[in-house]
Design a protein around this motif. Sequence first.
Motif, PDB file in Angstrom:
ATOM      1  N   GLY A  17     -20.311 -35.221  12.774  1.00 14.66           N
ATOM      2  CA  GLY A  17     -20.054 -36.316  13.701  1.00 14.66           C
ATOM      3  C   GLY A  17     -19.352 -37.484  13.044  1.00 14.66           C
ATOM      4  N   SER A  20     -15.699 -37.418  14.080  1.00 13.84           N
ATOM      5  CA  SER A  20     -15.445 -37.036  15.471  1.00 13.84           C
ATOM      6  C   SER A  20     -14.713 -38.139  16.225  1.00 13.84           C
ATOM      7  CB  SER A  20     -16.756 -36.696  16.179  1.00 13.84           C
ATOM      8  OG  SER A  20     -17.585 -37.832  16.265  1.00 13.84           O
ATOM      9  N   SER A  22     -13.370 -39.553  20.137  1.00 15.11           N
ATOM     10  CA  SER A  22     -13.962 -39.648  21.466  1.00 15.11           C
ATOM     11  C   SER A  22     -13.821 -38.322  22.222  1.00 15.11           C
ATOM     12  CB  SER A  22     -13.299 -40.784  22.241  1.00 15.11           C
ATOM     13  OG  SER A  22     -13.812 -40.847  23.542  1.00 15.11           O
ATOM     14  N   ASP A  24     -13.517 -35.337  20.857  1.00 11.67           N
ATOM     15  CA  ASP A  24     -14.423 -34.383  20.211  1.00 11.67           C
ATOM     16  C   ASP A  24     -15.832 -34.539  20.770  1.00 11.67           C
ATOM     17  OD1 ASP A  24     -12.495 -33.340  18.401  1.00 11.67           O
ATOM     18  OD2 ASP A  24     -12.966 -34.885  16.911  1.00 11.67           O
ATOM     19  N   ARG A  25     -16.298 -35.784  20.839  1.00  9.82           N
ATOM     20  CA  ARG A  25     -17.664 -36.040  21.312  1.00  9.82           C
ATOM     21  C   ARG A  25     -17.840 -35.585  22.758  1.00  9.82           C
ATOM     22  NH1 ARG A  25     -16.641 -40.354  17.876  1.00  9.82           N
ATOM     23  NH2 ARG A  25     -15.997 -41.777  19.528  1.00  9.82           N
ATOM     24  N   GLN A  29     -20.449 -32.672  23.791  1.00 10.36           N
ATOM     25  CA  GLN A  29     -21.488 -32.959  24.799  1.00 10.36           C
ATOM     26  C   GLN A  29     -21.435 -31.938  25.931  1.00 10.36           C
ATOM     27  OE1 GLN A  29     -24.003 -35.152  25.047  1.00 10.36           O
ATOM     28  NE2 GLN A  29     -23.556 -36.792  23.597  1.00 10.36           N
ATOM     29  N   TYR A  59     -24.413 -31.401  13.736  1.00  9.65           N
ATOM     30  CA  TYR A  59     -23.744 -32.468  14.480  1.00  9.65           C
ATOM     31  C   TYR A  59     -24.790 -33.422  15.039  1.00  9.65           C
ATOM     32  CZ  TYR A  59     -21.213 -34.915  18.141  1.00  9.65           C
ATOM     33  OH  TYR A  59     -20.666 -35.892  18.932  1.00  9.65           O
ATOM     34  N   THR A  61     -24.958 -37.581  17.135  1.00 15.40           N
ATOM     35  CA  THR A  61     -24.363 -38.855  17.548  1.00 15.40           C
ATOM     36  C   THR A  61     -25.196 -40.031  17.015  1.00 15.40           C
ATOM     37  OG1 THR A  61     -25.600 -38.774  19.644  1.00 15.40           O
ATOM     38  CG2 THR A  61     -23.341 -37.899  19.652  1.00 15.40           C
TER      39      THR A  61
END
Length: 197
Positions: A17, A20, A22, A24-25, A29, A59, A61
Amino acid sequence: MLGKAELLEAVAPVNRGIASSSSDRTAIQAAAAILEGRNPTPDPLQATDRLNGDWRLLYTTSRELLNIDRLPLASLGPIYQCVRLAENRIYNIAEVNGPPLLSGIVAVAATLEAVSTQRVNVGFERGVIGLRQGLGYKSPAQFIGAMQTTPKFSLFQGIDFRINRDRQAGWLEVTYLDDDLRIGRGNQGSLFVLQKV
């Protein structure tokens, strides 16, 4: 339809992460949510053989974990979450890579209390920060054994401190669990993807 292979492919290049974007996130998700909808283990806290053991973080956040990478002259190595259901405990261990003889670890120990078939309350109790050499660190399992048998490491080994459980508590929900992959959600909205080692 996205599946497990797609999630693993999406998390592989983002360094847990840290790297990463935006987009990628968003993709990670979405892939995690699809797998969560297909969870083969609806009562993960009852599936002790699957849940118990040492898990490597692929991974997250969680800024708290990812910010460890900002230490000067150091980089974040593997991060492990080690579940010990028989003891109602969980251990988070982050390896920190640095110059020779200066590689370290950051470890925290917490109690677990099941509040549903998927969710546990987590009460952090103890933290240890130090150089791997001084602490005799070889592996997560070996270090957990050392934490269990050493009430307090000496200052020469590292910094060993108590954590106020009332101020450092939260919850963790296991939203997907199979034989080697776990997805979890934390009380601060964090997503965790882990692989059994």
